[in-house]
Design an enzyme around this catalytic site. Sequence first.
Site, mmCIF file in Angstrom:
data_model
loop_
_atom_site.group_PDB
_atom_site.id
_atom_site.type_symbol
_atom_site.label_atom_id
_atom_site.label_comp_id
_atom_site.label_asym_id
_atom_site.label_seq_id
_atom_site.Cartn_x
_atom_site.Cartn_y
_atom_site.Cartn_z
ATOM 1 N N SER A 143 0.833 -1.195 0.000
ATOM 2 C CA SER A 143 0.000 0.000 0.000
ATOM 3 C C SER A 143 0.877 1.258 0.000
ATOM 4 O O SER A 143 1.669 1.454 -0.924
ATOM 5 C CB SER A 143 -0.959 -0.047 1.196
ATOM 6 N N ASP A 297 -10.147 -3.257 -5.221
ATOM 7 C CA ASP A 297 -9.222 -2.339 -4.550
ATOM 8 C C ASP A 297 -9.154 -1.043 -5.352
ATOM 9 O O ASP A 297 -8.933 -1.075 -6.569
ATOM 10 C CB ASP A 297 -7.842 -2.999 -4.475
ATOM 11 N N HIS A 327 -8.104 -4.877 -0.993
ATOM 12 C CA HIS A 327 -6.925 -4.182 -0.484
ATOM 13 C C HIS A 327 -6.545 -4.698 0.906
ATOM 14 O O HIS A 327 -7.389 -4.809 1.788
ATOM 15 C CB HIS A 327 -7.181 -2.678 -0.408
#
Length: 357
Positions: A143, A297, A327
């Site tokens: 991320s 995501d 995600h």
Amino acid sequence: SEAVDVLGLMHYMEGMRLITTLELVAPTPDENVTVTDTEFNNVPVRLYLPRRAPGGLRRAMVYFHGGGWCLGDAGMKSYDHMSRRISNELNAVVVSVNYRLAPQHRFPVPFEDVYSVTKFFLQSKVLSQYGVDPARVCVAGDSAGGNLAAAVAQQLLEDPEVKTKLKAQILLYPALQALDLDLPSYRDNDDKPLLPRSLMVRFWSEYFTSAPALREAMASNRHVPAESGHLFQFVNWSRLLPAEMRRAHEYGGPAFGGARLARDSPGFLDPRASPLLASDARLRRLPPAYILTCEHDVLRDDGVMYAERLRAAGVPVTHHHAKDAFHGAMMFILWPFELAVGHRLFSTYVAWLNENL
């Protein structure tokens, strides 16, 4: 978090951070790995050293955790577990970095922290101290950490003081650009867990400024000034995404905002914050990449577009797209938040590392 923010009790991100602190675990050694909290170049890191005999020089990973540059910690249970597993199963040294977080420390501070640690670790004397093979070192992150890993890999190319070349960059559902926040993935996954569009917009804006004007402009996707319009070529999803991801979405081109936002908060136009803005000439010098993207995501298209641009630049890319994942799915490998998809993604990732690092 929204309630305490509205009431003025604490900042929204401080409220969110309370949740992550519940996940912290001590740096406890086990039968396979020695774990210590220390500092590299005055930046806190959690260091994982395998206990088994090395049988030669070891591999190494410098890891940057996720959390939108505002949350997270190398000591969170999931990160600690994954670092232990990688250290043990790959007989590798793992340096997991606790960079300073926004909003107290905005861009470029988180980037500067992770870059400082990486540059320190890549020194010959440090690699030698830990028995690391200088030809088998990678950077990795998930991320926001994937954003930092991509940016570090790019910046190292421009640093004449760094002689050691990275073997690989591992980008797990990375955030790679803050220009276009209306990609098909942002539309398709507007309200999906664990990262709805509104939260990603909040993360991006908090990384750069406390001024609500940038967040509001990002929310309407009107934050890039017309004079920076040439940068949209690097994030043009109409040509960088495959047809099945474009689906029925129409590419209307950029909608521009005023110049003041970019003048007050220029970070979102900086490749150190948006690695997708790097030129093709810079990309072609990068090390091989492993990129994980998840269908459900908002950041899906960032990773897909970067994989496409890297391939076009001649960089070897392994792009693993998980059509059944969301995600942060790889974090779900420990009870009571354990999912088969998390185990599968982690196993695939470790297998790639074993073959390519």
